[in-house]
Design a protein around this motif. Structure first.
Motif, short mmCIF file in Angstrom:
data_model
loop_
_atom_site.label_atom_id
_atom_site.label_comp_id
_atom_site.label_asym_id
_atom_site.label_seq_id
_atom_site.Cartn_x
_atom_site.Cartn_y
_atom_site.Cartn_z
N LEU A 90 0.29 -5.33 22.72
CA LEU A 90 -0.60 -6.37 22.02
C LEU A 90 -1.94 -5.87 21.70
CD1 LEU A 90 -0.08 -9.58 24.12
CD2 LEU A 90 0.77 -9.07 21.78
N GLY A 91 -2.54 -6.09 20.56
CA GLY A 91 -3.85 -5.48 20.31
C GLY A 91 -3.56 -4.16 19.60
N GLY A 92 -2.32 -3.54 19.61
CA GLY A 92 -2.16 -2.21 19.02
C GLY A 92 -1.90 -2.51 17.40
N PHE A 93 -1.76 -1.25 16.71
CA PHE A 93 -1.76 -1.44 15.30
C PHE A 93 -0.37 -0.75 15.00
CE2 PHE A 93 -6.39 -1.00 16.47
CZ PHE A 93 -6.84 -1.74 15.79
N VAL A 94 -0.10 -1.47 13.67
CA VAL A 94 1.04 -0.95 13.01
C VAL A 94 0.92 -0.94 11.57
CG1 VAL A 94 2.78 -2.02 14.60
CG2 VAL A 94 1.79 -3.51 12.72
N VAL A 95 1.65 -0.42 10.71
CA VAL A 95 1.84 -0.25 9.30
C VAL A 95 2.77 -1.38 9.11
CG1 VAL A 95 2.11 1.08 7.59
CG2 VAL A 95 1.22 2.29 9.26
N VAL A 96 2.32 -2.19 8.13
CA VAL A 96 3.41 -3.33 7.88
C VAL A 96 3.71 -3.41 6.13
CG1 VAL A 96 3.57 -5.94 7.27
CG2 VAL A 96 2.46 -4.78 9.37
N ASP A 97 4.85 -3.23 5.99
CA ASP A 97 5.59 -3.16 4.65
C ASP A 97 5.81 -4.39 3.95
OD1 ASP A 97 6.39 -2.45 2.27
OD2 ASP A 97 8.35 -1.27 2.80
N GLN A 98 4.96 -4.94 3.31
CA GLN A 98 5.22 -6.42 2.75
C GLN A 98 6.17 -6.42 1.66
OE1 GLN A 98 1.26 -7.58 1.84
NE2 GLN A 98 0.90 -8.31 3.87
N ASN A 99 6.47 -5.36 1.26
CA ASN A 99 7.51 -5.32 -0.15
C ASN A 99 9.08 -5.38 0.55
OD1 ASN A 99 5.63 -5.13 -1.87
ND2 ASN A 99 5.61 -3.10 -2.12
N ALA A 100 9.33 -5.28 1.84
CA ALA A 100 10.32 -5.14 2.37
C ALA A 100 11.35 -6.53 2.28
CB ALA A 100 10.36 -4.64 3.78
N PHE A 101 10.59 -7.69 2.58
CA PHE A 101 11.47 -8.93 2.55
C PHE A 101 11.06 -9.63 1.31
CE2 PHE A 101 11.63 -7.78 6.94
CZ PHE A 101 13.11 -7.76 6.95
N GLU A 102 10.38 -9.07 0.15
CA GLU A 102 9.73 -9.61 -1.04
C GLU A 102 10.88 -10.67 -1.84
OE1 GLU A 102 8.64 -7.75 -4.65
OE2 GLU A 102 6.76 -7.77 -3.71
N LEU B 166 10.09 -14.46 7.13
CA LEU B 166 9.41 -13.23 7.51
C LEU B 166 8.58 -12.62 6.38
CD1 LEU B 166 12.65 -11.39 9.19
CD2 LEU B 166 10.69 -12.39 10.24
N ASP B 167 7.59 -12.21 6.53
CA ASP B 167 6.59 -11.68 5.48
C ASP B 167 6.61 -10.27 5.35
OD1 ASP B 167 5.30 -14.41 5.26
OD2 ASP B 167 4.34 -13.95 7.02
N GLY B 168 7.30 -9.43 6.38
CA GLY B 168 7.41 -8.05 6.16
C GLY B 168 7.98 -7.46 7.14
N GLU B 169 8.00 -5.99 7.37
CA GLU B 169 8.59 -5.13 7.97
C GLU B 169 7.63 -4.13 8.54
OE1 GLU B 169 12.89 -3.27 8.32
OE2 GLU B 169 11.63 -2.32 6.71
N ILE B 170 7.76 -3.89 10.02
CA ILE B 170 7.12 -2.52 10.39
C ILE B 170 7.59 -1.41 9.82
CG2 ILE B 170 6.40 -1.60 12.72
CD1 ILE B 170 6.41 -4.35 13.93
N ALA B 171 6.52 -0.41 9.23
CA ALA B 171 7.13 0.70 8.62
C ALA B 171 6.89 1.65 9.48
CB ALA B 171 6.35 0.87 7.34
N ASN B 172 5.69 1.67 10.36
CA ASN B 172 5.29 2.73 11.38
C ASN B 172 4.62 2.12 12.34
OD1 ASN B 172 4.99 5.14 12.52
ND2 ASN B 172 4.35 6.04 10.38
N ILE B 173 4.51 2.96 13.45
CA ILE B 173 3.73 2.40 14.62
C ILE B 173 2.34 3.33 15.15
CG2 ILE B 173 3.63 1.68 17.22
CD1 ILE B 173 6.86 1.26 16.64
N VAL B 174 1.40 3.03 15.03
CA VAL B 174 0.25 3.70 15.34
C VAL B 174 0.04 4.03 16.75
CG1 VAL B 174 -2.50 3.96 15.20
CG2 VAL B 174 -1.26 2.52 13.55
N ARG B 175 0.39 5.50 16.98
CA ARG B 175 0.54 5.84 18.46
C ARG B 175 -0.90 6.70 19.04
NH1 ARG B 175 5.42 8.99 19.60
NH2 ARG B 175 4.49 9.03 21.46
N ASP B 176 -1.23 7.66 18.14
CA ASP B 176 -2.46 8.14 18.23
C ASP B 176 -3.75 7.72 17.45
OD1 ASP B 176 -4.31 10.06 19.10
OD2 ASP B 176 -3.44 11.92 18.15
N GLU B 177 -4.25 6.37 17.91
CA GLU B 177 -5.07 5.78 17.02
C GLU B 177 -6.23 6.65 16.66
OE1 GLU B 177 -7.81 2.04 17.99
OE2 GLU B 177 -5.89 2.03 18.83
#
Length: 136
Positions: A67-79, A85-96
């Motif tokens: 919680l409070g972490g960051f992700v890259v969201v692809d909103q075109n995935a479920f267009e 659903l509004d989108g899909e997580i494309a990547n997860i920010v690990r090394d902020e």
């Protein structure tokens, strides 16, 4: 039987470094709430209402999202799909720290300190003697 270790290593390598630029329809979002099995509510930097996004199967049980972490969201995935659903997580920010150096990092997501500022609190009682009877 679990997934082979090579899949875990490939997924970890994919999320360890930020891409040079984000694709069309992708944006960085902060995880607000865990809604259910592989569903997350995220906040975009624009401050609009939260989006409901899905964690794809390649990340499940391999990379954990806090919680409070960051992700890259692809909103075109479920267009083209009509669902909640509004989108899909494309990547997860690990090394902020590395991700924050990128030009596409939103200025709305400023670094928050992990400890509250002592000036906001009344007085810090650490290392002080309790008041004596004469002072009260």
């Amino acid at each position: 039987m679990g997934k082979p270790k090579r899949h875990l290593l490939a997924t970890a390598e994919q999320t360890s470094s930020p891409p040079a630029e984000l694709a069309e329809g992708q944006s960085i979002a902060r995880v607000r709430k865990i809604e259910g099995n592989n569903l997350y509510s995220v906040d975009l930097p624009s401050g609009k209402e939260p989006l409901l996004v899905e964690l794809p199967s390649r990340f499940r049980s391999q990379i954990w999202i806090k919680l409070g972490g960051f992700v890259v969201v692809d909103q075109n995935a479920f267009e083209n799909r009509n669902n909640k659903l509004d989108g899909e997580i494309a990547n997860i920010v690990r090394d902020e720290k590395q991700w924050r150096k990128q030009a596409y990092w939103p200025s709305e997501f400023v670094k928050q300190s992990t400890y509250p500022d002592d000036s906001e609190n009344e007085e810090s009682t650490v290392g002080k003697m309790p008041p004596s009877d004469e002072e009260t």
